[in-house]
Design a protein around this motif. Structure first.
Motif, PDB file in Angstrom:
ATOM      1  N   HIS A  67     -13.328  -6.693  -7.305  1.00 17.34           N
ATOM      2  CA  HIS A  67     -14.450  -5.537  -7.274  1.00 17.34           C
ATOM      3  C   HIS A  67     -14.858  -5.225  -6.049  1.00 17.34           C
ATOM      4  O   HIS A  67     -16.140  -4.949  -5.823  1.00 17.34           O
ATOM      5  CB  HIS A  67     -15.471  -5.869  -8.216  1.00 17.34           C
ATOM      6  CG  HIS A  67     -15.134  -5.912  -9.650  1.00 17.34           C
ATOM      7  ND1 HIS A  67     -15.034  -4.928 -10.548  1.00 17.34           N
ATOM      8  CD2 HIS A  67     -14.827  -7.143 -10.422  1.00 17.34           C
ATOM      9  CE1 HIS A  67     -14.519  -5.247 -11.823  1.00 17.34           C
ATOM     10  NE2 HIS A  67     -14.657  -6.696 -11.898  1.00 17.34           N
ATOM     11  N   ASP A  88      -8.397  -4.912  -4.020  1.00 14.12           N
ATOM     12  CA  ASP A  88      -8.515  -4.423  -4.974  1.00 14.12           C
ATOM     13  C   ASP A  88      -7.622  -3.191  -4.937  1.00 14.12           C
ATOM     14  O   ASP A  88      -7.597  -2.248  -6.040  1.00 14.12           O
ATOM     15  CB  ASP A  88     -10.039  -3.997  -5.580  1.00 14.12           C
ATOM     16  CG  ASP A  88     -10.651  -5.162  -5.915  1.00 14.12           C
ATOM     17  OD1 ASP A  88     -10.588  -5.361  -7.151  1.00 14.12           O
ATOM     18  OD2 ASP A  88     -11.200  -5.813  -5.136  1.00 14.12           O
ATOM     19  N   CYS A 106     -12.123  -0.722 -16.046  1.00 12.99           N
ATOM     20  CA  CYS A 106     -12.253  -0.198 -14.780  1.00 12.99           C
ATOM     21  C   CYS A 106     -11.069   0.799 -14.526  1.00 12.99           C
ATOM     22  O   CYS A 106     -10.278   0.836 -15.439  1.00 12.99           O
ATOM     23  CB  CYS A 106     -12.172  -1.181 -13.431  1.00 12.99           C
ATOM     24  SG  CYS A 106     -13.649  -2.228 -13.369  1.00 12.99           S
TER      25      CYS A 106
END
Ligand SMILES: [Zn+2]
Length: 243
Positions: A67, A88, A106
């Motif tokens: 994240h 990421d 996400c």
């Protein structure tokens, strides 16, 4: 854009607009199982999924997602080497590499440009929002692809319908990305990750943004951390490359 998914499906194609690109993006669904690397069962799910799409495991590059907002160039590395790197997003201009991220609410975001081999995929949740701008910068800096040549496709993720957050997170997000990516409504605070990313991409001046509207939390065919909880959710994987 909406993905139409029939009952029991294990995978879905995310259409990538743009002529002259060899790329496709394939998403595993909830029914295909958890696509993490942590257990033997999850690794078997991955192998089965890769085989169903006709991709050899040795071509698939992923990272240890945290994240954050770091983007890794995979060329010159092995998939095993990349798997231990905390990042990421991934970029490559090698035709053989299949880039991947795992998601469960996400957003997976694919970036590419017609006639160019350079491309990127990112995993963008609330904490990592902004990583897409980093990835556009990598395409420009490493491969000379101007932002104005880049097309983006934002894959399925949690919609603002389901993404209620506490006031602190709402205020933190709004302070960084402005009011368009968050909503205060009926005494609740919500984030709209899609809107925040569309605004970011438009502010950079990329050529086009296509948004998949399916909500991973509303629609049970998808994996959703918010809906299913930490012990039961399934991470989905997106494969992005020439296959
Ligand atoms: Zn929803």
């Amino acid at each position: 854009m909406r993905l139409e998914i029939h009952d029991g499906a294990r995978a879905a194609e995310i259409p990538l607009a743009g002529s002259g690109i060899p790329w496709r993006a394939r998403l595993s669904l909830h029914a295909a199982g958890h696509m993490g690397r942590e257990t033997e069962e999850r690794r078997e799910n991955r192998t089965r999924f890769f085989r169903s799409v006709g991709v050899e495991s040795g071509r698939v590059f992923g990272v240890t997602q945290v994240h954050g907002r770091d983007v890794l160039e995979v060329d010159g590395r092995t998939p095993d080497d990349c798997a231990s790197v905390q990042a990421d997003g991934l970029v490559s201009d090698g035709l053989d590499a299949v880039l991947s991220v795992t998601v469960a609410d996400c957003l997976p975001i694919m970036l590419f440009a017609p006639g160019k081999d350079g491309r990127a995929i990112v995993h963008s949740g609330w904490k990592g929002t902004g990583i897409v701008a980093r990835a556009v910068g990598e395409l420009s800096g490493r491969y000379g692809i101007a932002p104005g040549a880049v097309d983006a496709v934002i894959g399925p993720g949690i919609g603002s319908c389901c993404y209620e957050v506490d006031r602190e997170r709402y205020e933190r997000f709004t302070a960084e990305f402005g009011p368009g990516g968050s909503l205060a409504r009926d005494g609740t605070w919500r984030l709209d990750l899609r809107a925040a990313n569309v605004m970011l991409l438009e502010s950079i001046g990329i050529r086009s943004v296509t948004v998949v509207d399916n909500c991973t939390c509303c629609e049970h065919e998808f994996g959703s951390y918010r809906r299913d909880g930490r012990d039961r959710f399934h991470n989905m994987i997106v494969l992005f490359g020439a296959f």
